[in-house]
Design an enzyme around this catalytic site. Structure first.
Site, short mmCIF file in Angstrom:
data_model
loop_
_atom_site.label_atom_id
_atom_site.label_comp_id
_atom_site.label_asym_id
_atom_site.label_seq_id
_atom_site.Cartn_x
_atom_site.Cartn_y
_atom_site.Cartn_z
N ARG A 1 47.99 46.02 42.68
CA ARG A 1 47.83 45.10 41.10
C ARG A 1 49.08 44.66 40.58
O ARG A 1 49.87 45.61 41.19
CB ARG A 1 47.49 45.83 40.00
CG ARG A 1 47.76 45.25 38.68
CD ARG A 1 47.26 45.88 37.02
NE ARG A 1 45.58 45.37 37.86
CZ ARG A 1 44.76 46.37 36.80
NH1 ARG A 1 45.45 46.22 35.24
NH2 ARG A 1 44.04 45.95 36.23
N HIS B 1 40.88 38.35 40.10
CA HIS B 1 40.55 40.07 39.51
C HIS B 1 38.70 40.91 40.41
O HIS B 1 38.02 40.54 39.69
CB HIS B 1 40.37 40.43 38.01
CG HIS B 1 40.24 42.12 37.75
ND1 HIS B 1 40.44 42.87 38.55
CD2 HIS B 1 40.50 42.39 36.13
CE1 HIS B 1 40.56 44.08 37.91
NE2 HIS B 1 40.55 43.94 36.45
N GLN C 1 36.88 43.37 38.91
CA GLN C 1 36.05 43.41 38.04
C GLN C 1 34.90 42.94 38.18
O GLN C 1 33.65 43.63 37.98
CB GLN C 1 37.32 43.10 37.27
CG GLN C 1 36.84 42.77 35.73
CD GLN C 1 37.05 44.17 34.98
OE1 GLN C 1 37.25 44.52 34.73
NE2 GLN C 1 35.30 44.29 34.26
N CYS D 1 36.50 42.16 30.23
CA CYS D 1 36.49 43.49 30.89
C CYS D 1 37.35 44.11 30.22
O CYS D 1 37.78 45.07 31.12
CB CYS D 1 37.26 42.66 32.20
SG CYS D 1 38.91 41.75 31.06
N ASP E 1 37.51 37.66 27.47
CA ASP E 1 39.26 38.16 27.68
C ASP E 1 40.84 38.21 26.63
O ASP E 1 39.96 37.05 25.73
CB ASP E 1 39.47 38.14 29.21
CG ASP E 1 40.21 38.72 29.90
OD1 ASP E 1 41.02 39.50 29.23
OD2 ASP E 1 40.87 38.25 31.17
N ARG F 1 33.12 50.30 36.27
CA ARG F 1 34.34 50.31 37.36
C ARG F 1 34.15 50.98 38.60
O ARG F 1 34.50 50.84 39.95
CB ARG F 1 35.80 50.20 36.67
CG ARG F 1 35.62 48.94 35.92
CD ARG F 1 35.54 47.51 36.40
NE ARG F 1 36.58 47.25 37.56
CZ ARG F 1 37.99 46.81 37.30
NH1 ARG F 1 38.77 47.56 35.47
NH2 ARG F 1 39.00 47.35 37.61
#
Ligand code: CP
Ligand code: NVA
Length: 340
Positions: free
Chosen positions: A117, A144, A147, A281, A240, A326
């Protein structure tokens, strides 16, 4: 075996593949990962042991903070019988004394898979080039992808299908999550609408690519700055944070001014289909129970930002199922790319 399975393509082999962005994966491959994730979720709920990767080792490199992604990789790893190492810049040489590429060349001598990440997508791409073991993207500035698998899984659990659904993203339409959602929808046959101010629309090149993919899969990609039209008859609304990790503090004011009209609130939900759901998310600024939320409140007077607390806490909101997913989806990615 898979309740939601529509993957009929015979044997699927993703061994040794990197997972850097969904653009690199075919709809069939994404379908396969989702089927695996549904199966892993069922196994976990029923207490069926699945230590299929016993003895393997993975390392998680985090240059930005995380709750869900880190924990999902750790728990998925442990459930699969693996050993997991977590490294951040504060506890390793990464970045300061050793390049990411050199770090990767060392780690792939010891580990069977590497999660990263961090900042630019080019970093995770060069890390993957330098590594002889699979590299998984746990979020970059541009994408991402893990996700998205959880988001698709959550949508599928609610609607029992993906194809033909209408999906709207409201907010910063060119951040990592929005970019990835546009790709995910185009690949899996959902009609994607980006409902954002024009200044925050995704890059033309990515939109053009997604429109070509969408056409192949019988769906559409639409950009609009009209909230009423953009949210009308939608099945899923997603938002988001307005400012992403790594962006400077100074952008908050401009972003708030641009995005306050694009908040997901009851008016938006009332404009959507009756069975519609809300996804995010996470983490989310829906109340004043965070440091940043309180500081924005003190400076700009907002009690809630990208989503109203009313919608976040309503039965339309599937954000905690999404967060749980996730782990199941990341487990599917690890398993599919490492199994013998
Ligand atoms: N959604 C997500 O990636 O959360 P974290 O930043 O907590 O990992
Ligand atoms: N766009 C957000 C997503 C966090 C999971 C960020 O990059 O901060």
């Amino acid at each position: 075996m898979y309740e939601y399975a529509t993957y009929k393509g015979g044997l699927m082999n993703l061994k040794n593949r990197d997972f850097l962005k969904l653009l690199d994966y075919t709809p069939d491959e994404i379908r396969y990962l989702l089927d695996l994730a549904h199966d892993f979720k069922k196994k976990k709920k029923e207490g069926v042991e699945h230590e299929y990767l016993k003895g393997k080792n993975i390392v998680l490199l985090f240059e930005k903070t995380s709750t869900r992604t880190r924990c999902a990789f750790e728990v998925a790893g442990y459930d699969l019988g693996m050993n997991v190492t977590f490294l951040d810049p504060g506890s390793s040489q990464m970045g300061k004394k050793e390049s990411i590429e050199d770090t990767a060349r060392v780690l792939c001598r010891m580990y069977d898979g590497i999660e990263y990440r961090g900042f630019s997508q080019s970093i995770v791409e060069s890390l993957a080039d330098a590594s002889s073991v699979p590299v998984w993207n746990g979020l970059t500035n541009e994408f991402h992808p893990t996700q998205m698998l959880a988001d698709l899984m959550t949508i599928e659990e609610h609607f029992k299908k993906l194809k033909g659904l209408n999906f709207v993203f409201m907010g910063d339409g060119r951040n990592n999550v929005a970019n990835s959602l546009m790709v995910a929808c185009a690949k899996m046959g959902l009609n994607y609408t980006c409902c954002s101010p024009k200044d925050l629309w995704p890059e033309k090149e990515l939109v053009d690519t997604c429109r070509i993919i969408a056409e192949e899969n019988g769906c559409t990609v639409t950009l609009t700055d009209n909230v009423k039209l953009g949210t009308l008859n939608q099945d899923i609304v997603y938002t988001d944070v307005w400012v992403s990790m790594g962006e400077p503090e100074e952008v908050w004011e401009k972003r708030i001014n641009l995005l306050r009209k694009f908040q997901v609130n009851k008016k938006v939900i009332d404009n959507m289909n009756p069975n519609a759901i809300f996804l995010h998310c996470l983490p989310s600024f829906h109340d004043l129970n965070t440091e940043i939320g309180r500081s924005i409140h003190d400076k700009f007077g907002l009690d809630e930002m990208e989503v109203s607390d009313e919608v976040f806490e309503s039965n339309k909101s599937k954000v905690f199922e999404e967060a749980e997913n996730r782990m199941h989806t990341i487990k599917a990615v690890i398993y599919a790319t490492l199994k013998d």
